[in-house]
Design a protein around this motif. Structure first.
Motif, PDB file in Angstrom:
ATOM      1  N   LYS A 122       3.105  -8.065  -3.821  1.00 44.27           N
ATOM      2  CA  LYS A 122       3.081  -8.529  -5.202  1.00 44.27           C
ATOM      3  C   LYS A 122       3.927  -7.640  -6.132  1.00 44.27           C
ATOM      4  O   LYS A 122       4.676  -8.140  -6.963  1.00 44.27           O
ATOM      5  CB  LYS A 122       1.632  -8.573  -5.686  1.00 44.27           C
ATOM      6  CG  LYS A 122       1.411  -9.191  -7.024  1.00 44.27           C
ATOM      7  CD  LYS A 122      -0.067  -9.435  -7.206  1.00 44.27           C
ATOM      8  CE  LYS A 122      -0.534  -8.978  -8.559  1.00 44.27           C
ATOM      9  NZ  LYS A 122      -1.941  -9.204  -8.779  1.00 44.27           N
ATOM     10  N   ARG A 123       3.850  -6.334  -5.981  1.00 44.25           N
ATOM     11  CA  ARG A 123       4.600  -5.423  -6.850  1.00 44.25           C
ATOM     12  C   ARG A 123       6.105  -5.499  -6.571  1.00 44.25           C
ATOM     13  O   ARG A 123       6.912  -5.407  -7.494  1.00 44.25           O
ATOM     14  CB  ARG A 123       4.115  -3.994  -6.660  1.00 44.25           C
ATOM     15  CG  ARG A 123       2.698  -3.809  -7.151  1.00 44.25           C
ATOM     16  CD  ARG A 123       2.203  -2.427  -6.880  1.00 44.25           C
ATOM     17  NE  ARG A 123       0.827  -2.293  -7.350  1.00 44.25           N
ATOM     18  CZ  ARG A 123       0.125  -1.198  -7.262  1.00 44.25           C
ATOM     19  NH1 ARG A 123       0.646  -0.122  -6.712  1.00 44.25           N
ATOM     20  NH2 ARG A 123      -1.104  -1.166  -7.719  1.00 44.25           N
ATOM     21  N   SER A 170       0.127  -6.378   0.626  1.00 44.06           N
ATOM     22  CA  SER A 170       0.446  -7.211  -0.537  1.00 44.06           C
ATOM     23  C   SER A 170       1.825  -6.807  -1.063  1.00 44.06           C
ATOM     24  O   SER A 170       2.044  -5.644  -1.393  1.00 44.06           O
ATOM     25  CB  SER A 170      -0.592  -7.036  -1.636  1.00 44.06           C
ATOM     26  OG  SER A 170      -0.182  -7.705  -2.817  1.00 44.06           O
TER      27      SER A 170
END
Length: 67
Positions: A38-39, A36
């Motif tokens: 996302k960060r 992921s």
């Protein structure tokens, strides 16, 4: 005292070094591939803002837990 955002000091960034702590401690699978982003994507607006205002950006992060 109110907390300042990066936009509150934007006019003062030109030519200055900016140390930014970013959360790039992303989840990895068993082959150490990022599962992921996302960060990383969430950090991009702040990173781009400093660069656009002429700041010299230094990013600080970590990956994983200390042993």
């Amino acid at each position: 005292m109110a907390k300042l955002s990066i936009e509150d000091i934007g006019g003062e960034l030109k030519g200055k070094r900016v140390l930014m702590r970013v959360d790039f401690n992303v989840p990895l699978d068993s082959a150490r591939n990022i599962t992921s982003d996302k960060r990383i994507v969430a950090s991009l607006p702040s990173i781009k803002y400093v660069i656009e205002k002429g700041g010299r950006l230094i990013l600080a992060s970590h990956l994983g837990r200390p042993k």
